[in-house]
Write a protein that holds these residues in place. Sequence first.
Motif, PDB file in Angstrom:
ATOM      1  N   ARG A 182      35.454  31.721  37.018  1.00 30.88           N
ATOM      2  CA  ARG A 182      36.803  31.447  37.517  1.00 30.88           C
ATOM      3  C   ARG A 182      37.048  32.245  38.796  1.00 30.88           C
ATOM      4  O   ARG A 182      37.563  33.348  38.772  1.00 30.88           O
ATOM      5  N   SER A 183      36.668  31.661  39.909  1.00 35.17           N
ATOM      6  CA  SER A 183      36.756  32.369  41.182  1.00 35.17           C
ATOM      7  C   SER A 183      38.198  32.733  41.529  1.00 35.17           C
ATOM      8  O   SER A 183      38.466  33.784  42.113  1.00 35.17           O
ATOM      9  N   GLU A 184      39.160  31.865  41.156  1.00 35.20           N
ATOM     10  CA  GLU A 184      40.559  32.152  41.469  1.00 35.20           C
ATOM     11  C   GLU A 184      41.045  33.383  40.695  1.00 35.20           C
ATOM     12  O   GLU A 184      41.733  34.251  41.242  1.00 35.20           O
ATOM     13  N   LEU A 185      40.667  33.468  39.422  1.00 35.05           N
ATOM     14  CA  LEU A 185      41.060  34.622  38.617  1.00 35.05           C
ATOM     15  C   LEU A 185      40.396  35.893  39.141  1.00 35.05           C
ATOM     16  O   LEU A 185      41.026  36.950  39.226  1.00 35.05           O
ATOM     17  N   GLN A 186      39.123  35.795  39.522  1.00 29.91           N
ATOM     18  CA  GLN A 186      38.439  36.960  40.069  1.00 29.91           C
ATOM     19  C   GLN A 186      39.102  37.421  41.365  1.00 29.91           C
ATOM     20  O   GLN A 186      39.248  38.633  41.603  1.00 29.91           O
ATOM     21  N   ALA A 187      39.525  36.472  42.198  1.00 29.31           N
ATOM     22  CA  ALA A 187      40.208  36.830  43.445  1.00 29.31           C
ATOM     23  C   ALA A 187      41.541  37.525  43.157  1.00 29.31           C
ATOM     24  O   ALA A 187      41.913  38.492  43.837  1.00 29.31           O
ATOM     25  N   ARG A 188      42.288  37.034  42.160  1.00 26.94           N
ATOM     26  CA  ARG A 188      43.548  37.684  41.782  1.00 26.94           C
ATOM     27  C   ARG A 188      43.294  39.120  41.307  1.00 26.94           C
ATOM     28  O   ARG A 188      44.055  40.037  41.640  1.00 26.94           O
ATOM     29  N   LEU A 189      42.243  39.295  40.516  1.00 29.89           N
ATOM     30  CA  LEU A 189      41.903  40.628  40.031  1.00 29.89           C
ATOM     31  C   LEU A 189      41.557  41.552  41.190  1.00 29.89           C
ATOM     32  O   LEU A 189      42.019  42.704  41.250  1.00 29.89           O
ATOM     33  N   GLN A 190      40.769  41.058  42.142  1.00 31.96           N
ATOM     34  CA  GLN A 190      40.390  41.879  43.284  1.00 31.96           C
ATOM     35  C   GLN A 190      41.609  42.260  44.121  1.00 31.96           C
ATOM     36  O   GLN A 190      41.707  43.395  44.605  1.00 31.96           O
ATOM     37  N   THR A 191      42.527  41.339  44.264  1.00 34.07           N
ATOM     38  CA  THR A 191      43.753  41.644  45.006  1.00 34.07           C
ATOM     39  C   THR A 191      44.528  42.759  44.313  1.00 34.07           C
ATOM     40  O   THR A 191      45.038  43.681  44.968  1.00 34.07           O
ATOM     41  N   GLU A 192      44.607  42.677  42.986  1.00 36.74           N
ATOM     42  CA  GLU A 192      45.344  43.712  42.264  1.00 36.74           C
ATOM     43  C   GLU A 192      44.670  45.073  42.405  1.00 36.74           C
ATOM     44  O   GLU A 192      45.349  46.069  42.713  1.00 36.74           O
ATOM     45  N   ALA A 238      35.358  45.563  39.790  1.00 33.48           N
ATOM     46  CA  ALA A 238      35.988  44.557  40.658  1.00 33.48           C
ATOM     47  C   ALA A 238      36.300  45.099  42.043  1.00 33.48           C
ATOM     48  O   ALA A 238      36.339  44.348  43.019  1.00 33.48           O
ATOM     49  N   SER A 239      36.524  46.401  42.155  1.00 37.50           N
ATOM     50  CA  SER A 239      36.867  46.960  43.464  1.00 37.50           C
ATOM     51  C   SER A 239      35.659  47.005  44.400  1.00 37.50           C
ATOM     52  O   SER A 239      35.828  47.097  45.609  1.00 37.50           O
ATOM     53  N   HIS A 240      34.446  46.931  43.858  1.00 35.98           N
ATOM     54  CA  HIS A 240      33.246  47.047  44.688  1.00 35.98           C
ATOM     55  C   HIS A 240      32.323  45.835  44.633  1.00 35.98           C
ATOM     56  O   HIS A 240      31.492  45.667  45.525  1.00 35.98           O
ATOM     57  N   TRP A 241      32.432  45.014  43.565  1.00 35.68           N
ATOM     58  CA  TRP A 241      31.450  43.967  43.357  1.00 35.68           C
ATOM     59  C   TRP A 241      32.106  42.629  43.048  1.00 35.68           C
ATOM     60  O   TRP A 241      33.124  42.574  42.370  1.00 35.68           O
ATOM     61  N   ARG A 242      31.471  41.566  43.540  1.00 36.59           N
ATOM     62  CA  ARG A 242      31.842  40.210  43.178  1.00 36.59           C
ATOM     63  C   ARG A 242      30.745  39.658  42.269  1.00 36.59           C
ATOM     64  O   ARG A 242      29.551  39.881  42.494  1.00 36.59           O
ATOM     65  N   LEU A 243      31.135  38.942  41.222  1.00 38.28           N
ATOM     66  CA  LEU A 243      30.197  38.425  40.227  1.00 38.28           C
ATOM     67  C   LEU A 243      30.067  36.917  40.364  1.00 38.28           C
ATOM     68  O   LEU A 243      31.065  36.205  40.478  1.00 38.28           O
ATOM     69  N   GLU A 244      28.832  36.427  40.353  1.00 40.50           N
ATOM     70  CA  GLU A 244      28.587  34.996  40.488  1.00 40.50           C
ATOM     71  C   GLU A 244      27.594  34.554  39.427  1.00 40.50           C
ATOM     72  O   GLU A 244      26.635  35.273  39.106  1.00 40.50           O
ATOM     73  N   SER A 245      27.807  33.355  38.897  1.00 41.49           N
ATOM     74  CA  SER A 245      26.884  32.787  37.912  1.00 41.49           C
ATOM     75  C   SER A 245      25.558  32.452  38.578  1.00 41.49           C
ATOM     76  O   SER A 245      25.503  32.164  39.779  1.00 41.49           O
ATOM     77  N   VAL A 246      24.501  32.481  37.792  1.00 39.60           N
ATOM     78  CA  VAL A 246      23.165  32.141  38.279  1.00 39.60           C
ATOM     79  C   VAL A 246      22.820  30.751  37.769  1.00 39.60           C
ATOM     80  O   VAL A 246      22.887  30.493  36.559  1.00 39.60           O
TER      81      VAL A 246
END
Length: 472
Positions: free
Chosen positions: A273-283, A409-417
């Motif tokens: 869920r890229s949108e949720l991950q982006a919201r988390l990173q913003t927070e 989340a503050s340092h890394w982005r996670l992506e599916s393989v």
Amino acid sequence: MPLAVPSVPGAVPVLGHTRMLSRKPMDFLSSLTSGPDLVKIRLGPHPVVIICNPDLTQQMLSDSRTFDKGGPLVDLVAPLVGEGLATCPLSKHKPARQLFQPIFNRGMAAAHANRFPSAVAKVTAGWRDGLVLDMPVEARRLTIQVAVDTLFADVFSEQEVDQIADDLTSWQVGAAQRMSRPPVFDLLPTPTNRRFDVGLKRVRQTVTEAITRHRRSGREKVGVLGALLSPEGERIPWFNTPTLVDHAMTFLIAPTATVSTVLCWIWHELAQRSELQARLQTEVDTVLGGEAPTFEHLPELELTKRIVTEALRLYPSIHFAPLRTVTTDTRLGEYDLPAGTVVAYSPYIIHRRHDLYENPELFDPDRWLGAKLPMPSRHAFIPFGHGTRQCIAGEYAFNEAVLTVAAIASHWRLESVAGTPLPTRGSVNLTPRGLRLQVSRRISFDETTDAGQPHGTEGGRQRPTQSKAWLI
């Protein structure tokens, strides 16, 4: 007139329902969410009554005298943790819990929480931009490191921490197999059985040596070992050396196995869920401002806390717990249970009931916004159990998960393989097996605040582990 507990169809000779529960645990448990209040299954030759009703589950958990610890899950973990705090009978529980309770009092919460990020940094120091990681193994390394740093006063070396993580992996793989086959196969000299036996012996020996070192060191006795070696601990008559190891193993292994699995499910959902991950990173960018997360940040990490809460609901680590035995004839709801009956409860079943949650199969952190959905009753949310045997470290584990998710989340982005399926196999904990994710370094704030987070461009390389592709 009491009702007879109905049996779940589909049992096979010798194995009973074990194969169904171990191979497709989520499907099997989901099929029970809208059925009778109590159902009976067989784990091998052993009948087990599962409580599917939230009120009756609460009644059982509130009566630890009638429903004492015991059953197949206790038997399975006994070689690892013996009669530690989580598995000991009621007769030994109260004095042990009183001994350890000060470690987890509210006054200690900030001290523990403020050490979580540095433990995370020790593990993520080995991550590189583009690296493909076996997330269950990384999560175990991370949570073992957290337990060592916060509860064991750094008595384990870095090499011992890695070895414990690998030994725990071997034990979990073996435990998963043992849950789905007749016990006679446990005696065969297969590679998995040998790793299981060697890992079990080595991890208990490592903890025994740590206790001995700590006792002789002359250092201030703090944390779990401090409680065990205190005058209060020495006055408990059954606290011999094996029992000390049992309790130490419990506080080393229990938070590792439980928190690590919840973290894995969170990372899986964020990667999907890229949108949720982006919201988390913003927070986390807004709240932390480039700093490491601390106890003081917890009130402002609102979305992060909702994500953790939703993961605890949808993917409770202890998803199925056949670990209570009826001590005297009793009635539960409309059913009579004779003494000796093995009783199981399932947070997974309770947390996915349609009469308690709207769209219960959906991972929706915003369901915990009070304005959108009324908070469910305490009967409806039991990731840490309830009653006198409720997890002593529930708040500790929740804070650990929140601050760890924020730190990552503050340092890394996670992506599916691509091409890595995610089946789930039943074991002691509900872990996404074979979860491999690619981590990409985020460029945010002043990179000089990234202590312990090295740069690199080793795209696509996998960090070596001793894991299998089907790892639990």
